[in-house]
Design a protein around this motif. Structure first.
Motif, short mmCIF file in Angstrom:
data_model
loop_
_atom_site.label_atom_id
_atom_site.label_comp_id
_atom_site.label_asym_id
_atom_site.label_seq_id
_atom_site.Cartn_x
_atom_site.Cartn_y
_atom_site.Cartn_z
N ASN A 374 0.84 -1.13 -0.08
CA ASN A 374 -0.04 0.09 -0.03
C ASN A 374 0.89 1.23 0.04
N SER A 375 2.00 1.13 0.78
CA SER A 375 2.82 2.13 0.68
C SER A 375 3.42 2.64 -0.43
N LEU A 380 4.12 5.24 -5.97
CA LEU A 380 4.23 5.24 -7.61
C LEU A 380 3.13 6.18 -7.94
N ASP A 381 2.16 6.29 -7.38
CA ASP A 381 1.19 7.52 -7.77
C ASP A 381 1.73 9.03 -7.82
N GLY A 383 5.00 9.53 -7.59
CA GLY A 383 6.37 9.54 -8.68
C GLY A 383 5.77 9.81 -10.05
N LEU A 384 4.46 9.03 -10.19
CA LEU A 384 4.04 9.69 -11.62
C LEU A 384 3.90 10.98 -11.82
N GLN A 385 3.20 11.37 -10.87
CA GLN A 385 3.10 13.18 -10.62
C GLN A 385 4.31 13.97 -10.86
N LEU A 386 5.05 13.30 -10.12
CA LEU A 386 6.43 14.19 -10.08
C LEU A 386 7.33 14.01 -11.62
N LEU A 387 7.17 12.94 -12.05
CA LEU A 387 7.89 12.49 -13.33
C LEU A 387 7.05 13.66 -14.33
N GLU A 388 5.96 13.71 -14.11
CA GLU A 388 4.95 14.56 -15.20
C GLU A 388 5.32 15.94 -14.83
N SER A 389 5.82 16.31 -14.07
CA SER A 389 6.50 17.73 -13.79
C SER A 389 7.84 17.83 -14.43
N VAL A 390 8.57 16.89 -14.33
CA VAL A 390 9.93 16.59 -14.85
C VAL A 390 9.77 16.80 -16.35
N ILE A 391 8.88 15.84 -16.93
CA ILE A 391 8.45 15.93 -18.35
C ILE A 391 8.16 17.34 -18.82
N LYS A 392 7.42 18.09 -18.04
CA LYS A 392 6.94 19.36 -18.51
C LYS A 392 7.84 20.26 -18.82
N SER A 393 9.02 20.27 -17.72
CA SER A 393 10.18 21.09 -17.49
C SER A 393 11.11 20.79 -18.49
#
Length: 884
Positions: A374-375, A380-381, A383-393
């Motif tokens: 669960n943790s 992962l959820d 991390g997906l958001q953070l990766l999305e931020s990395v992609i946008k920048s």
């Protein structure tokens, strides 16, 4: 042949050859600082090969649980990709300690394989060591000649040092080995390519199943070899691979060792495991199922043996293995909820008869795995958001390897998942940058832990060390051997072994003794130097008690008086005995499900980890304290029994801990009704503990709680500190007659003032709302405003939401500087988040740089704190760039 029968026939065969059958040691090692886990069959017997102990029999056989995540043919990231490597595996082994040697080992191996298991001789190949002139190690002619009597010479392969010379490490026992390989390819494949050419070339169907190691030499620190005084045999046969051969399948995962788990995975996930995948999509599912089936075994048995997932050491290895399994399920089996813990039920029913610990610890194992799942799914959820931020920048099509490493290192986001997502978005990962960051981290870690060890210098050959610390804290000793070690962390140290030592070595949770070696009167009379050597720690390694010192005596052949620091030992003993009483209290008050899962006992405090599935209430904690203190008041004497049979001690009610390795005879410690198997130092009477006080209780992992407590001098210091604090409170309150009444009055007054301030702030927000509404600018269809306001951060948030309720398409950045602490708050209407791809978290992270800080939050509202008030105006000025 069923796997249970394969295991039984092996053990029965060697029992018929005069071998003592012993149980598997725990997969988690506790007394060997050189290894985290039992990674081979011989690990539990190292002390015998090193000559530091005497085995129960000169001939032993067993099946050993092993865990290996790196090594000759194995890396964690490859497990599941092929069909014959594993993290956890069973190693069937037979051992000779100075008894039989090559002739018997080779003949028995051949007899078992070809006559008992009836493996056709024409699918077997064997290898022998070809020799290494550079190291003055000859060709193993003896093994070759023995094999010639059993198999045609064209099936005997000469192997190099990498494949056919086994070493315990950079130093220590080593020797040539003779491997047995099996070729299970089809007749058509064999006709095309000789199996001999595929041996040791990682072919999935030409695999090593048995390795016979002949320990003949000792590797010294300078790399040279010397003959061992006694020759030993160490063999290991891969249980899973043997089952593959005997069950006529082409993959370890197609044996009944794994098929029940795989079928359970299929049922839970709705996926289908295909023996021969017809396309890449099916193969990805196959790999994911193999990974999960393999990894759940490793993780479950490690937890059952006492190793919980954590962020350091062995615990990190277990967490990493489990997270890899979760990630494969998440990505390829579309599992967004915890499910791996459910497989433990199948595992326990399948392997419990051979390894009963997986049954007795089943509930704990399931709870820990479920919580970890669960943790990590939440991670992962995120991390997906953070990766999305990395992609946008990211500018261009290549994502920074350093950024990807930060995701991996800080948030545990798997690099292969990062690469997969980037490929789906037509982006590339800077793999060189990631590898560089990873190498830098590994280099730092390696440098911090690197230790070089010199050879032992033996002063008294053949001496067997004796521990006398239960009865003495001081006695005359001789140094029997010593060696120098150079640690990057601690500098140059010396490990000293004594003929009879009173120093207790770290173990069972209790820290090692400290003290001194002082030149004895007899040596002084002979003109030796009057010197004192500080013993800074005592540890045990491969059955040797090692005394750590920063320097050696001037004359190491002198006699010395070994003196334990009695003050420190006494405090540790009080904490250790209190730990036993607390264990009894917890089982009495919470229930007999409570079991010790770890402990630390030192002079300052005690720490105790135990199985329990709820936070303890204040009443329960008070009851535990009262229970222990009642036993202290009863002045219970220590009843110590040494060298009693293990079975007898358990039958008489002694607590034995899972994951501990006990000998045939044990030591039992009893205070009243508390009776435990323990090797530690204890008080002679519970009255010596004086008083017991719990200072904290909390969670360590799912189903595991931790209590920290103090006794004796630490309790006295605790009460003195409490009294001093109370005196300071009285003075601050002008020495009222009733302290609590004065505190309650102060709290009431504070609550009234807070209420008044909140009312004033609400009025201020209303006034500001009207003022700021008139200052909004429309830019590209966005209502924009960036401004510093004289409010608290909470007030700024309220104001932002108030304006958001009034205005659509709002992009608002508010700054506050309460108590000279700059804070930026960004509010973006949800319509803008969706339509213009704006993100408040991204905004505050960028603007936060101007106030020397950072932060985050949700896409529509986020905050950033910092320490540079002077940067507020520049941050506000730059905010408009997001909407222009």
């Amino acid at each position: 042949m069923k796997s249970q029968d394969v295991r039984k026939q092996f053990l029965d065969f060697f029992e018929s050859k005069g071998h003592l059958i012993v149980p598997s040691a725990p997969i988690v090692l506790k007394d060997d600082p050189t290894l985290m886990f039992n990674n081979s069959g011989m690990a539990q017997f190292k002390e015998y090969f090193l000559g530091n102990g005497t085995p129960k029999s000169k001939r032993i056989a067993d099946t050993q649980k092993c865990l290996r995540v790196s090594g000759k043919h194995n890396d964690l990231e490859e497990v599941g990709i092929d069909t014959y490597h594993h993290t956890m595996f069973e190693m069937l082994g037979n051992w000779s300690f100075g008894d039989y040697f090559k002739k018997e080992a080779i003949n028995w191996a051949w007899e078992l394989l070809t006559e008992v298991y009836k493996i056709p001789k024409d699918i077997l190949y064997v290898s022998v060591f070809e020799g290494n002139p550079a190291e003055n190690v000859p060709f193993d002619q003896e093994a070759y000649d023995i094999w010639k009597t059993l198999i045609s010479e064209d099936r005997i392969i000469l192997g190099n040092k990498k494949d056919n010379f086994w070493e315990m490490g950079d130093q220590g026992p080593c020797g040539p080995c003779s491997e047995i390989h099996v070729d299970i390819r089809s007749a058509e494949e064999k006709a095309l390519v000789s199996g001999k050419s595929l041996v040791n070339n990682d072919h999935p169907h030409v695999v090593e199943i048995w390795n016979n190691v002949f320990m003949e030499f000792n590797r010294k620190a300078d790399g040279s070899l010397e003959k061992l005084p006694a020759q030993h045999v160490d063999t290991g046969m891969g249980f899973e691979r043997l089952c593959m051969v005997l069950q006529g399948v082409q993959s370890n995962y197609d044996t009944d060792v794994f098929t029940p788990i795989i079928q359970h995975i299929e049922k839970i996930t709705g996926s289908k495991y295909t023996i021969k995948a017809k396309d890449e999509a099916e193969e990805k599912i196959n790999i994911a199922i193999r990974v999960i089936a393999d990894h759940v075994r490793a993780v479950a048995f490690a937890i059952a043996d006492g190793q919980l997932p954590s962020n350091t050491g062995a615990g990190y290895v277990i967490r990493r293995i489990l997270r890899r399994a979760i990630r494969y399920g998440f990505t390829f089996l579309n599992t967004k909820e915890a499910f791996i813990y459910k497989l433990v039920e199948t595992l326990s029913s399948q392997m419990g008869s051979s390894f009963p610990e997986i049954i007795s610890q089943k509930n704990l194992v399931m709870n820990v795995i479920r919580e970890e799942e669960n943790s990590f799914l939440r991670t992962l959820d995120q991390g997906l958001q953070l990766l999305e931020s990395v992609i946008k920048s990211t500018e261009g099509t290549t994502v920074s390897g350093q950024k990807a490493f930060e995701l991996y290192d800080t948030f545990g986001f798997p690099i292969d998942l990062t690469a997969l997502i980037l490929r789906e978005r037509n982006l590339e990962l800077d793999e060189a940058g990631f590898d560089k960051a990873m190498l830098e981290q590994k280099t730092r870690s390696r440098a911090a832990s690197e230790v070089s060890t010199e050879d032992w210098v033996t002063l008294i050959p053949g001496n067997v060390e004796t521990f006398v610390g239960y009865d003495q804290a001081e006695n005359e000793v001789k140094i029997t051997r010593y060696r120098k070690i150079d640690s990057k962390k601690d500098g140059i140290l010396y490990q000293i072994v004594l003929d009879k030592t009173p120093f207790y070595p770290e173990g069972g949770g209790q820290v090692g003794d400290k003290g001194t070696l002082v030149c004895s009167a007899s040596s002084l009379s002979l003109g030796s130097a009057n010197e004192t050597i500080e013993i800074i720690d005592t540890k045990k390694e491969n059955n040797l008690i090692l005394h750590f010192a920063k320097n050696l005596p001037e004359n190491i052949n002198d006699s010395f008086v070994a003196k334990v620091n009695q003050d420190l030992r006494s405090l540790s003993a009080r904490n250790h005995s209190a730990t036993h009483l607390m264990h009894q209290a917890l089982r009495s008050i919470l229930g007999t499900h409570v079991e010790q899962k770890g402990s630390l006992v030192n002079p300052n405090y005690l720490r105790f980890d135990f199985s329990h599935f709820a936070k303890m209430t204040d009443t329960e904690l008070e009851q535990v304290e009262d229970f222990v203190n009642a036993r202290i008041q009863e002045q219970l004497p220590l009843v110590e029994r040494r060298n009693i049979p293990f079975k007898q001690a358990v039958e008489e009610g002694a607590m034995a801990l899972f994951g501990e390795k006990y000998g045939d005879t044990v030591r039992a410690i009893k205070f009243g009704e508390s009776m435990e198997l323990c090797g530690g130092i204890h008080v002679k009477n519970t009255a010596e503990i004086w008083h017991f006080k719990i200072v904290s209780e909390g969670a360590v992992a799912a189903g595991i709680r931790r209590i920290e407590a103090i006794t004796s001098d630490a309790v006295k210091a605790y009460f003195e500190t409490q009294e001093d604090t109370l005196t300071e409170v009285k003075n601050a309150l002008k020495n009222p007659q009733d302290v609590m009444k004065a505190v309650h009055s102060l709290q009431d007054e504070n609550a009234k003032l807070k209420s008044q301030i909140e009312a004033l702030m609400k009025d201020k927000v209303k006034n500001l709302k009207a003022e700021l509404t008139s200052q909004l600018q429309e830019i590209n269809g966005v209502q924009f405003l960036s401004k510093q306001v004289d409010l608290s951060p909470e007030g700024a948030k309220d104001l932002a939401y108030e304006l958001g309720n009034l205005e659509k398409n709002l992009f608002l950045v508010l700054a506050t500087a309460e108590d000279e602490k700059p804070m930026l708050s960004c509010y973006i209407s949800k319509e803008l988040v969706a339509e213009k791809n704006l993100n408040a978290g991204t905004v505050v992270r960028e603007l936060g740089k101007f106030i020397q800080g950072g932060g985050g939050g949700q896409p529509f509202f986020a905050t950033a704190g910092g320490k540079n008030v002077a940067g507020i105006q520049e941050a506000l000025a730059k905010a408009v760039n997001f909407v222009k």
